[in-house]
Design a protein around this motif. Sequence first.
Motif, PDB file in Angstrom:
ATOM      1  N   GLU A   7      42.568  33.850  46.400  1.00  0.00           N
ATOM      2  CA  GLU A   7      42.098  33.216  45.143  1.00  0.00           C
ATOM      3  C   GLU A   7      43.256  33.107  44.150  1.00  0.00           C
ATOM      4  O   GLU A   7      43.415  32.092  43.476  1.00  0.00           O
ATOM      5  CB  GLU A   7      41.084  34.107  44.423  1.00  0.00           C
ATOM      6  CG  GLU A   7      39.781  34.354  45.058  1.00  0.00           C
ATOM      7  CD  GLU A   7      38.951  35.309  44.173  1.00  0.00           C
ATOM      8  OE1 GLU A   7      37.737  35.181  44.251  1.00  0.00           O
ATOM      9  OE2 GLU A   7      39.516  36.149  43.426  1.00  0.00           O
ATOM     10  N   LEU A   8      44.008  34.193  44.061  1.00  0.00           N
ATOM     11  CA  LEU A   8      45.125  34.210  43.113  1.00  0.00           C
ATOM     12  C   LEU A   8      46.148  33.139  43.488  1.00  0.00           C
ATOM     13  O   LEU A   8      46.646  32.405  42.617  1.00  0.00           O
ATOM     14  CB  LEU A   8      45.776  35.610  43.122  1.00  0.00           C
ATOM     15  CG  LEU A   8      47.007  35.787  42.248  1.00  0.00           C
ATOM     16  CD1 LEU A   8      46.696  35.580  40.773  1.00  0.00           C
ATOM     17  CD2 LEU A   8      47.592  37.203  42.431  1.00  0.00           C
ATOM     18  N   VAL A   9      46.430  33.042  44.784  1.00  0.00           N
ATOM     19  CA  VAL A   9      47.409  32.058  45.253  1.00  0.00           C
ATOM     20  C   VAL A   9      46.900  30.644  44.939  1.00  0.00           C
ATOM     21  O   VAL A   9      47.636  29.804  44.418  1.00  0.00           O
ATOM     22  CB  VAL A   9      47.678  32.255  46.767  1.00  0.00           C
ATOM     23  CG1 VAL A   9      48.398  31.062  47.368  1.00  0.00           C
ATOM     24  CG2 VAL A   9      48.482  33.542  46.978  1.00  0.00           C
ATOM     25  N   GLU A  10      45.613  30.418  45.194  1.00  0.00           N
ATOM     26  CA  GLU A  10      45.040  29.091  44.906  1.00  0.00           C
ATOM     27  C   GLU A  10      45.159  28.784  43.405  1.00  0.00           C
ATOM     28  O   GLU A  10      45.586  27.687  43.021  1.00  0.00           O
ATOM     29  CB  GLU A  10      43.561  29.079  45.333  1.00  0.00           C
ATOM     30  CG  GLU A  10      42.882  27.734  45.072  1.00  0.00           C
ATOM     31  CD  GLU A  10      41.353  27.825  45.108  1.00  0.00           C
ATOM     32  OE1 GLU A  10      40.813  28.636  45.889  1.00  0.00           O
ATOM     33  OE2 GLU A  10      40.720  27.071  44.337  1.00  0.00           O
ATOM     34  N   ALA A  11      44.803  29.775  42.578  1.00  0.00           N
ATOM     35  CA  ALA A  11      44.860  29.561  41.126  1.00  0.00           C
ATOM     36  C   ALA A  11      46.295  29.258  40.688  1.00  0.00           C
ATOM     37  O   ALA A  11      46.525  28.330  39.898  1.00  0.00           O
ATOM     38  CB  ALA A  11      44.331  30.789  40.399  1.00  0.00           C
ATOM     39  N   CYS A  12      47.252  30.023  41.205  1.00  0.00           N
ATOM     40  CA  CYS A  12      48.645  29.834  40.787  1.00  0.00           C
ATOM     41  C   CYS A  12      49.153  28.453  41.211  1.00  0.00           C
ATOM     42  O   CYS A  12      49.876  27.788  40.454  1.00  0.00           O
ATOM     43  CB  CYS A  12      49.535  30.937  41.370  1.00  0.00           C
ATOM     44  SG  CYS A  12      49.237  32.514  40.585  1.00  0.00           S
ATOM     45  N   LYS A  13      48.763  28.027  42.397  1.00  0.00           N
ATOM     46  CA  LYS A  13      49.204  26.697  42.856  1.00  0.00           C
ATOM     47  C   LYS A  13      48.609  25.607  41.963  1.00  0.00           C
ATOM     48  O   LYS A  13      49.285  24.642  41.611  1.00  0.00           O
ATOM     49  CB  LYS A  13      48.778  26.483  44.311  1.00  0.00           C
ATOM     50  CG  LYS A  13      49.657  27.265  45.281  1.00  0.00           C
ATOM     51  CD  LYS A  13      49.342  26.925  46.712  1.00  0.00           C
ATOM     52  CE  LYS A  13      50.332  27.618  47.643  1.00  0.00           C
ATOM     53  NZ  LYS A  13      49.858  27.711  49.009  1.00  0.00           N
ATOM     54  N   ARG A  14      47.343  25.800  41.580  1.00  0.00           N
ATOM     55  CA  ARG A  14      46.709  24.789  40.721  1.00  0.00           C
ATOM     56  C   ARG A  14      47.324  24.807  39.319  1.00  0.00           C
ATOM     57  O   ARG A  14      47.485  23.755  38.686  1.00  0.00           O
ATOM     58  CB  ARG A  14      45.198  25.019  40.679  1.00  0.00           C
ATOM     59  CG  ARG A  14      44.547  24.595  42.006  1.00  0.00           C
ATOM     60  CD  ARG A  14      43.057  24.790  41.990  1.00  0.00           C
ATOM     61  NE  ARG A  14      42.435  24.166  40.851  1.00  0.00           N
ATOM     62  CZ  ARG A  14      41.275  24.554  40.300  1.00  0.00           C
ATOM     63  NH1 ARG A  14      40.633  25.580  40.832  1.00  0.00           N
ATOM     64  NH2 ARG A  14      40.774  23.935  39.270  1.00  0.00           N
ATOM     65  N   ILE A  15      47.671  25.992  38.837  1.00  0.00           N
ATOM     66  CA  ILE A  15      48.322  26.081  37.516  1.00  0.00           C
ATOM     67  C   ILE A  15      49.680  25.380  37.577  1.00  0.00           C
ATOM     68  O   ILE A  15      50.032  24.585  36.692  1.00  0.00           O
ATOM     69  CB  ILE A  15      48.460  27.563  37.074  1.00  0.00           C
ATOM     70  CG1 ILE A  15      47.080  28.142  36.731  1.00  0.00           C
ATOM     71  CG2 ILE A  15      49.409  27.703  35.898  1.00  0.00           C
ATOM     72  CD1 ILE A  15      47.032  29.652  36.565  1.00  0.00           C
ATOM     73  N   ALA A  16      50.424  25.658  38.647  1.00  0.00           N
ATOM     74  CA  ALA A  16      51.752  25.029  38.793  1.00  0.00           C
ATOM     75  C   ALA A  16      51.606  23.508  38.898  1.00  0.00           C
ATOM     76  O   ALA A  16      52.377  22.753  38.280  1.00  0.00           O
ATOM     77  CB  ALA A  16      52.452  25.595  40.026  1.00  0.00           C
ATOM     78  N   ALA A  17      50.601  23.028  39.635  1.00  0.00           N
ATOM     79  CA  ALA A  17      50.399  21.581  39.798  1.00  0.00           C
ATOM     80  C   ALA A  17      50.013  20.948  38.460  1.00  0.00           C
ATOM     81  O   ALA A  17      50.506  19.864  38.105  1.00  0.00           O
ATOM     82  CB  ALA A  17      49.315  21.328  40.853  1.00  0.00           C
ATOM     83  N   ALA A  18      49.146  21.649  37.695  1.00  0.00           N
ATOM     84  CA  ALA A  18      48.718  21.101  36.397  1.00  0.00           C
ATOM     85  C   ALA A  18      49.897  21.053  35.424  1.00  0.00           C
ATOM     86  O   ALA A  18      50.027  20.099  34.638  1.00  0.00           O
ATOM     87  CB  ALA A  18      47.583  21.948  35.828  1.00  0.00           C
ATOM     88  N   ALA A  19      50.759  22.069  35.489  1.00  0.00           N
ATOM     89  CA  ALA A  19      51.949  22.076  34.621  1.00  0.00           C
ATOM     90  C   ALA A  19      52.871  20.924  35.010  1.00  0.00           C
ATOM     91  O   ALA A  19      53.404  20.212  34.150  1.00  0.00           O
ATOM     92  CB  ALA A  19      52.677  23.413  34.761  1.00  0.00           C
TER      93      ALA A  19
END
Length: 372
Positions: A352-364
């Motif tokens: 979950e954490l990895v998914e969230a971090c990837k989505r945060i990085a993509a949104a940034a």
Amino acid sequence: MIYLDYQATTPVAPEVAHAMRPWAEERFANPHSPSRWGREAEAAIEVARKQVDKAIGLKGGGVAFTGSATEALNWALKGTVEKRPPDRNRIVTVATEHAAVLDTCEWLAGQGIDLTVLPVGADGRLNLDDLERELDDRVLLVAVMMVNNEIGVTEPITEIARLAHDCGALMLCDAVQALGRVEICDGPDLVAVSAHKIHGPKGIGALWMRKGKEPAPFIHGGGQEMGLRSGTLSPALCVGFGAAAQLADERMTRDYDHVQKLWKAALHALGDGWTINGSTAHRYHGNLNIRREGVDAARLLADLRDIAFSLGSACASGSGRPSHVLRALGLDYREARCAIRLGFGRYTKQHELVEACKRIAAAAHAQETLDA
Ligand code: PLP
């Protein structure tokens, strides 16, 4: 929802909910009444007190329950001032403390206390030479937190307590973000903790007090909590806090190791372009406070509503003001507005954490592309 806001609060442990249930339902007696049921409730509270005391792990004192850590900190500061010797009128604290300490100190300054708020370096840590220079025989109390709630940076509490004691002052430590996560350092005379940061219920905290260094009574009334903090205790909340403390104590190494793995996985998933706010060497790794040049963190939060994370701190998030902690590190308003805080722990799953971090990085990244 992916929950990454462990510094704001933590999920209630199933064991805690289970322990609390009978006391919230059929076992309703007043723990301060002499009936058999009252005595049973009192006994359950005393077990909980021992569990919290053991998790704090300091010798030579004991715990009084409060309604929150905010109350414990208010009590420690105001009650120590009330009992002060006439020649000690100074409090020394640090710019990165929680509002429960800073605002109470400001209020005391309005009542005539001489207040010194020390700055921190770019790594978020106090310079002990700065502290030593401020310490003299007019200092009543030194207040420093152990693990910072916004940036996770840790302070050498034993060393700070020694410096405070060398000049005859007391030491207050806000250990809210430390309890159950790292071992509480020996040395302080007063320690504030909170149940809801260790998978316990909201609405209960505690003040650990070294014997003989107790602050003046804070809430007057029925004389509960050794005559220092009146008010009927809630057996359900106390039992919940006790169960959470015992669990945190038993699981400390396992939880810590889990957090270390999560930290590495999060950094890897976020990729390049992020700067960690605060020291990386002296830090609790369940707090990842990062910034990225040019990113609007508030927009990230709005774009990713199914991920619970924070803008630096839960308190600063609602206000629209950049965090006082990030400002104390020397970040300007523009830099502070690029910061987010990811908090994780016992129940965070790595995927979950990895998914969230990837989505945060993509949104940034999407912001950068759109704004370019
Ligand atoms: N101190 C620190 C470091 C905290 O993180 C918090 C909670 O955000 C508090 C004090 C206040 O704790 P409580 O919510 O129990 O009042």
